[in-house]
Design a protein around this motif. Structure first.
Motif: not given
Length: 164
Positions: A133-154
């Motif tokens: 999960s930490a690797a995913v967040y780092r590669k996506a440039g987000v700080t956590g699950r909520l920002q990852l979800l927000s990236f796609f909701v946008e």
């Protein structure tokens, strides 16, 4: 003025209720022998109500067919939207260069599963899932699950924001 489908259904319900009330009253009077002079010569009215019931049935069948077509169209549109959204996610995962394991963890995370649930599902330790999960967040440039979800909701929301 076009009548709405809901209004038409209510109108049909009222017509059918009036017809049912009339025929029940007529049948009760025939059964009890208490025919009133007002009901004695209403054959023309009975014919009119029978035709109204038949028209109501035909209109109801038409509305049911239209509703079924609308549901099929909406299901097809939803399928297209789901496919497009899945493609957006996959394209983004490729752009971020996520490994297969990171893709799985990211997708399960987007679906709302907890770290423990993902670990159980993937038959691995929670620490491994946390690291992926930490690797995913780092590669996506987000700080956590909520920002990852927000990236796609946008991606689903319109760009315009109304100011009130």
């Amino acid at each position: 003025m076009k009548i709405s489908q809901t209004s038409l259904l209510w109108l049909l319900l009222v017509v059918q209720a009036v017809c049912a009330t009339f025929f029940l009253t007529d049948a009760a009077m025939d059964w009890t022998g208490g025919e009133s002079p007002g009901f004695r010569h209403l054959h023309g009215f009975e014919l009119f109500l029978s035709l109204a019931l038949i028209a109501g049935l035909m209109a109801t069948v038409t509305l049911i067919r239209e509703q079924a077509k609308r549901v099929r169209d909406l299901q097809r549109q939803l399928g297209v939207a789901q496919g497009a959204f899945a493609q957006i996610i996959e394209t983004q995962f490729t752009e971020w260069k996520l490994s297969n394991a990171e893709r799985d963890v990211a997708m399960l995370s987007l679906k709302g599963l907890s770290i423990a649930e993902i670990a159980q599902l993937r038959q691995t330790k929670e620490g491994t899932i946390k690291a992926q999960s930490a690797a995913v967040y780092r590669k996506a440039g987000v700080t956590g699950r909520l920002q990852l979800l927000s990236f796609f909701v946008e991606e689903l929301l319109p760009d315009t924001v109304s100011s009130q």
